[in-house]
Design a protein around this motif. Structure first.
Motif, PDB file in Angstrom:
ATOM      1  N   UNK A 187     -23.715   6.748 -22.267  1.00  0.00           N
ATOM      2  CA  UNK A 187     -24.363   6.997 -20.973  1.00  0.00           C
ATOM      3  C   UNK A 187     -25.015   5.729 -20.439  1.00  0.00           C
ATOM      4  N   UNK A 188     -25.641   4.950 -21.325  1.00  0.00           N
ATOM      5  CA  UNK A 188     -26.240   3.679 -20.908  1.00  0.00           C
ATOM      6  C   UNK A 188     -25.166   2.724 -20.407  1.00  0.00           C
ATOM      7  N   UNK A 189     -24.025   2.717 -21.096  1.00  0.00           N
ATOM      8  CA  UNK A 189     -22.917   1.857 -20.676  1.00  0.00           C
ATOM      9  C   UNK A 189     -22.425   2.233 -19.286  1.00  0.00           C
ATOM     10  N   UNK A 190     -22.323   3.523 -19.014  1.00  0.00           N
ATOM     11  CA  UNK A 190     -21.887   3.975 -17.689  1.00  0.00           C
ATOM     12  C   UNK A 190     -22.911   3.612 -16.620  1.00  0.00           C
ATOM     13  N   UNK A 191     -24.177   3.735 -16.938  1.00  0.00           N
ATOM     14  CA  UNK A 191     -25.228   3.424 -15.948  1.00  0.00           C
ATOM     15  C   UNK A 191     -25.216   1.937 -15.576  1.00  0.00           C
ATOM     16  N   UNK A 192     -24.994   1.092 -16.571  1.00  0.00           N
ATOM     17  CA  UNK A 192     -24.925  -0.350 -16.291  1.00  0.00           C
ATOM     18  C   UNK A 192     -23.799  -0.644 -15.300  1.00  0.00           C
ATOM     19  N   UNK A 193     -22.643   0.008 -15.512  1.00  0.00           N
ATOM     20  CA  UNK A 193     -21.515  -0.191 -14.595  1.00  0.00           C
ATOM     21  C   UNK A 193     -21.853   0.318 -13.199  1.00  0.00           C
ATOM     22  N   UNK A 194     -22.540   1.464 -13.112  1.00  0.00           N
ATOM     23  CA  UNK A 194     -22.907   2.012 -11.803  1.00  0.00           C
ATOM     24  C   UNK A 194     -23.919   1.115 -11.097  1.00  0.00           C
ATOM     25  N   UNK A 195     -24.877   0.572 -11.847  1.00  0.00           N
ATOM     26  CA  UNK A 195     -25.878  -0.306 -11.246  1.00  0.00           C
ATOM     27  C   UNK A 195     -25.238  -1.574 -10.688  1.00  0.00           C
ATOM     28  N   UNK A 196     -24.257  -2.115 -11.411  1.00  0.00           N
ATOM     29  CA  UNK A 196     -23.578  -3.310 -10.920  1.00  0.00           C
ATOM     30  C   UNK A 196     -22.810  -3.013  -9.637  1.00  0.00           C
ATOM     31  N   UNK A 197     -22.170  -1.842  -9.592  1.00  0.00           N
ATOM     32  CA  UNK A 197     -21.451  -1.456  -8.372  1.00  0.00           C
ATOM     33  C   UNK A 197     -22.422  -1.298  -7.199  1.00  0.00           C
TER      34      UNK A 197
END
Length: 254
Positions: A187-197
């Motif tokens: 979940x943390x990995x997905x959030x990092x990707x969303x924040x970058x987007x």
């Protein structure tokens, strides 16, 4: 009723033009409402997060099979029981308990009873049997399984009853112990990707709109995860494994 100064054709033209104007205005209002609805719709981004955890098998299974052939069924049965005792004693001497050793049933093939076939076989009977070792002593099992030559020296000709499965086989049974931590990491990995987007698009992420946990996979350490995520045989034939989970999340963009 007639309009003064207007002929019938002129009146019809005026009415027609008025209706067209009303229609254009109505269509324009409808489009405006549609655009407003789109602008008010929820914007979101779909991302995936991955987590991996190296583990070691905690359960091992070894099928130690043998096959003998002959014409005297009584002698073959006695030889089969002798082989089982040799294998059981060998395993006990290596450090395994009798609770970990399971005797397999004897399978008898009468080759003379076959309805189809050409030349008569050399021996009438073929007996297959063996022992299954099921243990949590994975390291010990791995080492002992390399000592098959000792059984050969004692007259036990080993065979693999299933050529399509690795032997021994190794399993990881404690997935529940690492599941929560792995989901947190994914979940943390997905959030990092969303924040970058969100940064790239001049937005910021809000709450989770939709979440899909995905499936936990247990792979052999050397599995080719890039193409097929590994095969079952890859993972059960390997003591060292990788547990992987991929989660899919939709984050609202604000």
């Amino acid at each position: 009723m007639k309009f003064q100064g207007c002929s019938g054709s002129e009146l019809f033209t005026m009415i027609f033009k008025s209706l067209c104007l009303i229609g254009i205005v109505a269509i324009g209002l409808s489009l405006a409402r549609s655009i407003a609805t789109l602008k008010m719709g929820v914007r979101y981004v779909s991302v995936k997060g991955i987590a991996e955890c190296p583990v070691r098998a905690d359960l091992a299974i070894w099928d130690i099979g043998y096959r003998i052939a002959g014409d005297n069924l009584g002698e073959l049965t006695a030889k089969s029981l002798e082989n089982q005792k040799i294998i059981a004693d060998f395993l006990a001497n290596q450090g395994f308990s009798m609770e970990e050793i399971e005797l397999q049933r004897v399978e008898v093939l009468d080759q003379f009873a076959r309805e189809y076939g050409g030349d008569k076989p050399r021996h009438r009977y073929i007996l297959t049997c063996g022992i299954t070792l099921r243990t949590a002593k994975v390291e010990l099992m791995h080492g002992v399984s390399q000592k098959g030559a000792i059984l050969l020296q004692r007259g036990v000709v080993l065979m693999n009853k299933n050529d399509y499965l690795p032997n021994p086989r190794y399993f990881y049974t404690k997935l529940d112990n690492i599941r929560p931590k792995m989901l947190e990491q994914a979940t943390k990995s997905a959030r990092i990707a969303a924040e970058q987007f969100a940064i790239n698009s001049g937005s910021k992420i809000g709450s989770i709109r939709r979440a899909n946990q995905g499936v936990f996979q247990i792979l052999g350490l050397d599995s080719n995860a890039g193409s097929s995520y590994g095969s079952d045989n890859d993972q059960i034939g390997n003591m060292n494994k990788i547990v992987r989970v991929v989660v899919s999340l939709d984050y609202i963009l604000e």
